[in-house]
Design a protein around this motif. Structure first.
Motif, PDB file in Angstrom:
ATOM      1  N   ILE A 123     -11.985  34.190 -13.881  1.00  0.00           N
ATOM      2  CA  ILE A 123     -10.698  34.536 -14.485  1.00  0.00           C
ATOM      3  C   ILE A 123      -9.635  33.514 -14.094  1.00  0.00           C
ATOM      4  O   ILE A 123      -8.797  33.133 -14.912  1.00  0.00           O
ATOM      5  CB  ILE A 123     -10.289  35.969 -14.110  1.00  0.00           C
ATOM      6  CG1 ILE A 123     -11.264  36.945 -14.774  1.00  0.00           C
ATOM      7  CG2 ILE A 123      -8.851  36.262 -14.503  1.00  0.00           C
ATOM      8  CD1 ILE A 123     -11.146  38.369 -14.314  1.00  0.00           C
ATOM      9  N   ASN A 124      -9.681  33.040 -12.866  1.00  0.00           N
ATOM     10  CA  ASN A 124      -8.749  32.004 -12.419  1.00  0.00           C
ATOM     11  C   ASN A 124      -8.949  30.711 -13.215  1.00  0.00           C
ATOM     12  O   ASN A 124      -7.975  30.061 -13.616  1.00  0.00           O
ATOM     13  CB  ASN A 124      -8.921  31.748 -10.921  1.00  0.00           C
ATOM     14  CG  ASN A 124      -7.894  30.793 -10.387  1.00  0.00           C
ATOM     15  OD1 ASN A 124      -6.716  30.878 -10.717  1.00  0.00           O
ATOM     16  ND2 ASN A 124      -8.326  29.866  -9.543  1.00  0.00           N
ATOM     17  N   ILE A 125     -10.185  30.350 -13.459  1.00  0.00           N
ATOM     18  CA  ILE A 125     -10.476  29.155 -14.255  1.00  0.00           C
ATOM     19  C   ILE A 125      -9.928  29.326 -15.667  1.00  0.00           C
ATOM     20  O   ILE A 125      -9.277  28.422 -16.215  1.00  0.00           O
ATOM     21  CB  ILE A 125     -11.991  28.879 -14.297  1.00  0.00           C
ATOM     22  CG1 ILE A 125     -12.508  28.521 -12.910  1.00  0.00           C
ATOM     23  CG2 ILE A 125     -12.313  27.757 -15.291  1.00  0.00           C
ATOM     24  CD1 ILE A 125     -14.024  28.516 -12.801  1.00  0.00           C
ATOM     25  N   ALA A 126     -10.188  30.477 -16.269  1.00  0.00           N
ATOM     26  CA  ALA A 126      -9.698  30.741 -17.628  1.00  0.00           C
ATOM     27  C   ALA A 126      -8.177  30.658 -17.677  1.00  0.00           C
ATOM     28  O   ALA A 126      -7.612  30.087 -18.605  1.00  0.00           O
ATOM     29  CB  ALA A 126     -10.173  32.115 -18.098  1.00  0.00           C
ATOM     30  N   SER A 127      -7.516  31.201 -16.669  1.00  0.00           N
ATOM     31  CA  SER A 127      -6.051  31.163 -16.610  1.00  0.00           C
ATOM     32  C   SER A 127      -5.555  29.722 -16.518  1.00  0.00           C
ATOM     33  O   SER A 127      -4.576  29.352 -17.179  1.00  0.00           O
ATOM     34  CB  SER A 127      -5.571  31.973 -15.404  1.00  0.00           C
ATOM     35  OG  SER A 127      -4.182  31.866 -15.244  1.00  0.00           O
ATOM     36  N   HIS A 128      -6.223  28.914 -15.723  1.00  0.00           N
ATOM     37  CA  HIS A 128      -5.836  27.499 -15.567  1.00  0.00           C
ATOM     38  C   HIS A 128      -6.009  26.753 -16.900  1.00  0.00           C
ATOM     39  O   HIS A 128      -5.115  26.008 -17.319  1.00  0.00           O
ATOM     40  CB  HIS A 128      -6.679  26.850 -14.475  1.00  0.00           C
ATOM     41  CG  HIS A 128      -6.416  25.397 -14.293  1.00  0.00           C
ATOM     42  ND1 HIS A 128      -5.267  24.907 -13.710  1.00  0.00           N
ATOM     43  CD2 HIS A 128      -7.148  24.318 -14.644  1.00  0.00           C
ATOM     44  CE1 HIS A 128      -5.310  23.588 -13.712  1.00  0.00           C
ATOM     45  NE2 HIS A 128      -6.443  23.203 -14.261  1.00  0.00           N
ATOM     46  N   PHE A 129      -7.134  26.961 -17.563  1.00  0.00           N
ATOM     47  CA  PHE A 129      -7.364  26.314 -18.851  1.00  0.00           C
ATOM     48  C   PHE A 129      -6.357  26.781 -19.877  1.00  0.00           C
ATOM     49  O   PHE A 129      -5.893  26.001 -20.716  1.00  0.00           O
ATOM     50  CB  PHE A 129      -8.788  26.582 -19.356  1.00  0.00           C
ATOM     51  CG  PHE A 129      -9.851  25.799 -18.646  1.00  0.00           C
ATOM     52  CD1 PHE A 129      -9.565  24.642 -17.935  1.00  0.00           C
ATOM     53  CD2 PHE A 129     -11.170  26.221 -18.687  1.00  0.00           C
ATOM     54  CE1 PHE A 129     -10.547  23.917 -17.290  1.00  0.00           C
ATOM     55  CE2 PHE A 129     -12.169  25.500 -18.042  1.00  0.00           C
ATOM     56  CZ  PHE A 129     -11.864  24.358 -17.356  1.00  0.00           C
ATOM     57  N   TYR A 130      -5.985  28.066 -19.846  1.00  0.00           N
ATOM     58  CA  TYR A 130      -5.022  28.612 -20.803  1.00  0.00           C
ATOM     59  C   TYR A 130      -3.658  27.948 -20.657  1.00  0.00           C
ATOM     60  O   TYR A 130      -2.948  27.742 -21.635  1.00  0.00           O
ATOM     61  CB  TYR A 130      -4.916  30.127 -20.642  1.00  0.00           C
ATOM     62  CG  TYR A 130      -4.038  30.755 -21.682  1.00  0.00           C
ATOM     63  CD1 TYR A 130      -4.490  30.961 -22.979  1.00  0.00           C
ATOM     64  CD2 TYR A 130      -2.731  31.138 -21.389  1.00  0.00           C
ATOM     65  CE1 TYR A 130      -3.689  31.532 -23.948  1.00  0.00           C
ATOM     66  CE2 TYR A 130      -1.915  31.699 -22.347  1.00  0.00           C
ATOM     67  CZ  TYR A 130      -2.406  31.896 -23.620  1.00  0.00           C
ATOM     68  OH  TYR A 130      -1.594  32.449 -24.579  1.00  0.00           O
ATOM     69  N   LYS A 131      -3.296  27.599 -19.425  1.00  0.00           N
ATOM     70  CA  LYS A 131      -2.021  26.913 -19.199  1.00  0.00           C
ATOM     71  C   LYS A 131      -2.022  25.516 -19.826  1.00  0.00           C
ATOM     72  O   LYS A 131      -0.997  25.015 -20.263  1.00  0.00           O
ATOM     73  CB  LYS A 131      -1.727  26.808 -17.707  1.00  0.00           C
ATOM     74  CG  LYS A 131      -1.376  28.139 -17.077  1.00  0.00           C
ATOM     75  CD  LYS A 131      -1.194  27.998 -15.586  1.00  0.00           C
ATOM     76  CE  LYS A 131      -0.962  29.371 -14.954  1.00  0.00           C
ATOM     77  NZ  LYS A 131      -0.928  29.283 -13.489  1.00  0.00           N
ATOM     78  N   ILE A 132      -3.197  24.889 -19.865  1.00  0.00           N
ATOM     79  CA  ILE A 132      -3.322  23.559 -20.450  1.00  0.00           C
ATOM     80  C   ILE A 132      -3.392  23.648 -21.970  1.00  0.00           C
ATOM     81  O   ILE A 132      -2.762  22.889 -22.678  1.00  0.00           O
ATOM     82  CB  ILE A 132      -4.585  22.861 -19.915  1.00  0.00           C
ATOM     83  CG1 ILE A 132      -4.476  22.662 -18.409  1.00  0.00           C
ATOM     84  CG2 ILE A 132      -4.817  21.525 -20.618  1.00  0.00           C
ATOM     85  CD1 ILE A 132      -5.766  22.253 -17.747  1.00  0.00           C
ATOM     86  N   ARG A 133      -4.155  24.624 -22.455  1.00  0.00           N
ATOM     87  CA  ARG A 133      -4.388  24.752 -23.894  1.00  0.00           C
ATOM     88  C   ARG A 133      -4.537  26.225 -24.272  1.00  0.00           C
ATOM     89  O   ARG A 133      -5.619  26.780 -24.186  1.00  0.00           O
ATOM     90  CB  ARG A 133      -5.655  23.970 -24.246  1.00  0.00           C
ATOM     91  CG  ARG A 133      -6.132  24.078 -25.659  1.00  0.00           C
ATOM     92  CD  ARG A 133      -5.251  23.274 -26.601  1.00  0.00           C
ATOM     93  NE  ARG A 133      -5.583  23.604 -27.951  1.00  0.00           N
ATOM     94  CZ  ARG A 133      -6.604  23.096 -28.628  1.00  0.00           C
ATOM     95  NH1 ARG A 133      -7.384  22.186 -28.065  1.00  0.00           N
ATOM     96  NH2 ARG A 133      -6.851  23.480 -29.849  1.00  0.00           N
TER      97      ARG A 133
END
Length: 76
Positions: free
Chosen positions: A65-75
């Motif tokens: 979930i942390n990875i998904a959140s980080h990617f969401y901030k980028i794109r």
């Protein structure tokens, strides 16, 4: 493009990609990886066209979930 967090799922992508909706079956599958590979995937996310469909296939644990959140901030 589909980013995959789990290495085992990436190794078996040929077993499950046909279960995806048709428009996703010919996607570029990218393994998120570890270490330096993460930076490469982030750079790719920053450079890919806004018209490119993007999905993240990760584990539903706190790390995924942390990875998904980080990617969401980028794109988003």
């Amino acid at each position: 493009m589909i980013i995959i967090e789990n290495g085992a799922m990436m190794n078996r992508v040929f077993d499950w990609y046909m279960q995806l909706p048709l428009e996703w079956q010919s996607s570029l599958f990218v393994y998120r990886g570890h270490g330096a590979n993460i930076k490469t995937v982030v750079k790719l996310l920053e450079q890919v066209s806004d018209n490119c469909l993007l999905a993240f296939y990760g584990d539903l644990d706190p790390y995924g979930i942390n990875i998904a959140s980080h990617f969401y901030k980028i794109r988003p």
